[in-house]
Motif scaffolding. Structure first.
Motif, short mmCIF file in Angstrom:
data_model
loop_
_atom_site.label_atom_id
_atom_site.label_comp_id
_atom_site.label_asym_id
_atom_site.label_seq_id
_atom_site.Cartn_x
_atom_site.Cartn_y
_atom_site.Cartn_z
N ASP A 103 0.88 -1.18 0.00
CA ASP A 103 0.00 0.00 0.00
C ASP A 103 0.91 1.22 0.00
O ASP A 103 1.52 1.55 1.02
CB ASP A 103 -0.90 -0.01 1.24
CG ASP A 103 -1.87 1.18 1.27
OD1 ASP A 103 -1.66 2.15 0.51
OD2 ASP A 103 -2.81 1.13 2.08
N LYS A 106 0.99 3.92 2.65
CA LYS A 106 1.58 3.62 3.95
C LYS A 106 3.11 3.62 3.89
O LYS A 106 3.78 3.24 4.85
CB LYS A 106 1.08 2.27 4.46
CG LYS A 106 -0.43 2.25 4.74
CD LYS A 106 -0.87 0.89 5.24
CE LYS A 106 -2.38 0.88 5.52
NZ LYS A 106 -2.85 -0.44 5.99
N LEU A 150 7.91 4.25 10.11
CA LEU A 150 6.56 3.89 9.70
C LEU A 150 5.76 3.47 10.92
O LEU A 150 6.29 2.78 11.80
CB LEU A 150 6.57 2.73 8.69
CG LEU A 150 7.29 2.95 7.35
CD1 LEU A 150 7.25 1.67 6.53
CD2 LEU A 150 6.67 4.10 6.56
N GLU A 152 2.85 1.71 10.65
CA GLU A 152 2.29 0.40 10.35
C GLU A 152 2.93 -0.14 9.08
O GLU A 152 3.49 0.60 8.28
CB GLU A 152 0.76 0.49 10.18
CG GLU A 152 0.31 1.45 9.09
CD GLU A 152 -1.20 1.53 8.99
OE1 GLU A 152 -1.85 0.48 9.16
OE2 GLU A 152 -1.72 2.63 8.74
N PRO A 154 3.42 -1.36 5.43
CA PRO A 154 2.77 -1.12 4.14
C PRO A 154 2.51 -2.41 3.36
O PRO A 154 1.88 -2.38 2.31
CB PRO A 154 3.79 -0.24 3.41
CG PRO A 154 5.11 -0.67 3.96
CD PRO A 154 4.86 -1.03 5.40
#
Length: 239
Positions: A103, A106, A150, A152, A154
């Motif tokens: 994603d 993200k 990050l 979360e 990706p």
């Protein structure tokens, strides 16, 4: 028919994925599929190509076969001052495939480059690069999370690839070089971990093949990819 290495028709070659083989890269692995070996690194940069929308990231790939990865020495692309057509086509396939795992929203502001260097080629170098490339990519994303870049992951799904073909009218999974070079039909299949297709590359080398035969090849590829996904997940979890 009896296979060269006595495998069952729908059996993978021995698979080994060794993670963290490069101390500098954010993610890395060495994948061994029978006698095929590909060294893979995932490198993170804090810049993205101009076409990437604001607030998103990007995943790309490069592919290279070392001069003595095959039975005879091949010239390096740099010595020819251009990328070979085969290398260009394969690295675009790897990039397309691995972008399906992520994603991009993200992964804001980051580009991850997957470098695939074939140390030894015995068939299936592009599919091994995709399967191992996912592991290196996932490890790089784990490091970005661990270091707080990050919030979360990706990664939205596994991606893996395998070859199949028709040799002497028999459907075989995961062709080695000898099988691939004599195949009537050659097919490469890229899928997600939940069994959805990303790309199919099928060619009638010695004869045309039917839609039914294509579907049978995809089905045995599905079985192989499910096994590869289990290996991927185990390696990523234990790394």
């Amino acid at each position: 028919m009896k296979r060269i290495d006595n495998r069952a028709k729908d059996q993978l070659r021995p698979i080994e994925i060794i993670p963290n083989v490069n101390r500098f890269a954010e993610g890395s692995c060495l994948i061994k599929c029978g006698n095929t070996q590909v060294y893979i690194t995932a490198s993170v940069e804090t810049r993205v190509p101009p076409h990437v929308p604001m607030g998103e990231g990007w995943v790309t790939a490069e592919y290279n076969m070392l001069p003595r990865a095959n039975r005879e020495r091949s010239r390096r692309d740099v010595s020819k001052l251009k990328l070979s057509g085969r290398s260009a086509e394969i690295q675009r396939l790897i990039g397309r495939s691995l972008r399906a795992a992520v994603d991009m929203k993200k992964l804001p502001g980051f580009q991850i480059t997957i470098d695939c260097d074939v140390l030894q080629g015995d068939g299936g170098t592009r599919t091994a690069s995709i399967t191992g490339g996912f592991v290196a990519l996932a490890l790089a994303c784990k490091k970005l999370q661990r270091e707080g870049y990050l919030t979360e992951s990706p990664i939205v799904q596994n991606v893996a690839a395998i070859s199949a073909g028709i040799v002497d009218n028999a459907l075989l999974l995961d062709l080695c070089y000898e099988e691939d070079s004599s195949a009537m039909v050659d097919l490469n299949c890229v899928m997600t971990g939940d069994g959805k297709l990303i790309e199919i590359q099928g060619t009638g080398e010695g004869r045309a093949f039917s839609v039914e035969e294509q579907q049978k090849l995809v089905r045995i590829c599905t079985k192989g990819i499910q096994e590869l996904v289990e290996i991927q997940n185990r390696v990523i979890q234990e790394a």
